[in-house]
Design a protein around this motif. Structure first.
Motif, PDB file in Angstrom:
ATOM      1  N   HIS A  37       0.818  -1.215   0.000  1.00  9.11           N
ATOM      2  CA  HIS A  37       0.000   0.000   0.000  1.00  9.11           C
ATOM      3  C   HIS A  37       0.851   1.264   0.000  1.00  9.11           C
ATOM      4  N   GLY A  38       2.148   1.132   0.185  1.00 13.32           N
ATOM      5  CA  GLY A  38       3.051   2.270   0.088  1.00 13.32           C
ATOM      6  C   GLY A  38       3.022   3.231   1.260  1.00 13.32           C
ATOM      7  N   PHE A  39       2.638   2.773   2.457  1.00 12.23           N
ATOM      8  CA  PHE A  39       2.681   3.674   3.615  1.00 12.23           C
ATOM      9  C   PHE A  39       3.309   2.961   4.809  1.00 12.23           C
ATOM     10  N   GLY A  40       3.857   3.765   5.709  1.00  9.45           N
ATOM     11  CA  GLY A  40       4.509   3.227   6.893  1.00  9.45           C
ATOM     12  C   GLY A  40       3.520   2.898   7.995  1.00  9.45           C
ATOM     13  N   LEU A  41       3.867   1.936   8.820  1.00  4.96           N
ATOM     14  CA  LEU A  41       3.035   1.570   9.970  1.00  4.96           C
ATOM     15  C   LEU A  41       3.590   2.181  11.252  1.00  4.96           C
ATOM     16  N   LEU A  42       4.862   1.910  11.527  1.00  3.17           N
ATOM     17  CA  LEU A  42       5.533   2.412  12.726  1.00  3.17           C
ATOM     18  C   LEU A  42       6.947   2.846  12.373  1.00  3.17           C
ATOM     19  N   GLN A  43       7.444   3.810  13.122  1.00  3.27           N
ATOM     20  CA  GLN A  43       8.834   4.221  12.984  1.00  3.27           C
ATOM     21  C   GLN A  43       9.447   4.261  14.378  1.00  3.27           C
ATOM     22  N   ALA A  44      10.546   3.551  14.566  1.00  3.76           N
ATOM     23  CA  ALA A  44      11.258   3.528  15.850  1.00  3.76           C
ATOM     24  C   ALA A  44      12.561   4.304  15.695  1.00  3.76           C
ATOM     25  N   THR A  45      12.819   5.201  16.641  1.00  2.00           N
ATOM     26  CA  THR A  45      14.025   6.018  16.618  1.00  2.00           C
ATOM     27  C   THR A  45      14.755   5.859  17.943  1.00  2.00           C
ATOM     28  N   VAL A  46      16.036   5.565  17.856  1.00  2.00           N
ATOM     29  CA  VAL A  46      16.913   5.489  19.026  1.00  2.00           C
ATOM     30  C   VAL A  46      18.038   6.480  18.749  1.00  2.00           C
ATOM     31  N   ALA A  47      18.265   7.415  19.698  1.00  2.00           N
ATOM     32  CA  ALA A  47      19.229   8.484  19.436  1.00  2.00           C
ATOM     33  C   ALA A  47      20.224   8.638  20.584  1.00  2.00           C
TER      34      ALA A  47
END
Length: 134
Positions: A37-47
């Motif tokens: 479908h061309g869309f993101g579900l989740l984005q995880a960021t560790v900084a």
């Protein structure tokens, strides 16, 4: 990724450092997407990740710090944009800290074959800051 080397004066130390490394990673982000479908579900960021390992003949120390963890909702019909993030406080604190110290000269306190195979830790600590889940 950044690494730093610090010179060490062995003449002043009774337990000279045999190995020491410090690694710093500014951040990493991973997105879980539904490609059909061309869309993101989740984005995880560790900084702001830092890891230090130091070994001498007598001891080994490991210290690791993560200053930010966040999971964002990427669905087009989301109610909350941020799913998981550190609770905001008056002063910035690390989200996760792990510390470990091991006595290399100790083999578990005995001379038997079993105690020589055992690892002996002076301390292990894990600190996780309060996180908001939405």
């Amino acid at each position: 990724l950044a690494m730093r080397w610090l010179p060490h004066d062995d003449a002043r130390d009774t337990d000279p450092t045999q190995f020491s490394v410090c690694a710093v990673l500014a951040g990493i982000s991973v997105t879980l997407s539904k490609s059909r479908h061309g869309f993101g579900l989740l984005q995880a960021t560790v900084a702001d990740i830092e890891m230090v390992v130091e070994e001498t003949a007598k001891r080994t120390r490991l210290a690791s710090t993560v200053n930010w963890i966040q999971i964002d909702n990427q669905l087009p019909t989301f109610q909350e944009a941020v799913v998981l993030a550190p609770t905001l406080t008056d002063s910035l604190q690390p989200v996760l800290q792990i510390r470990m110290g091991r006595n290399n000269s100790s083999n578990g306190g005995g001379g038997s074959a079993v105690s020589q195979q055992m690892l002996s830790f002076k301390y292990i600590s894990v600190m996780l800051q309060e996180l908001d889940i939405r």
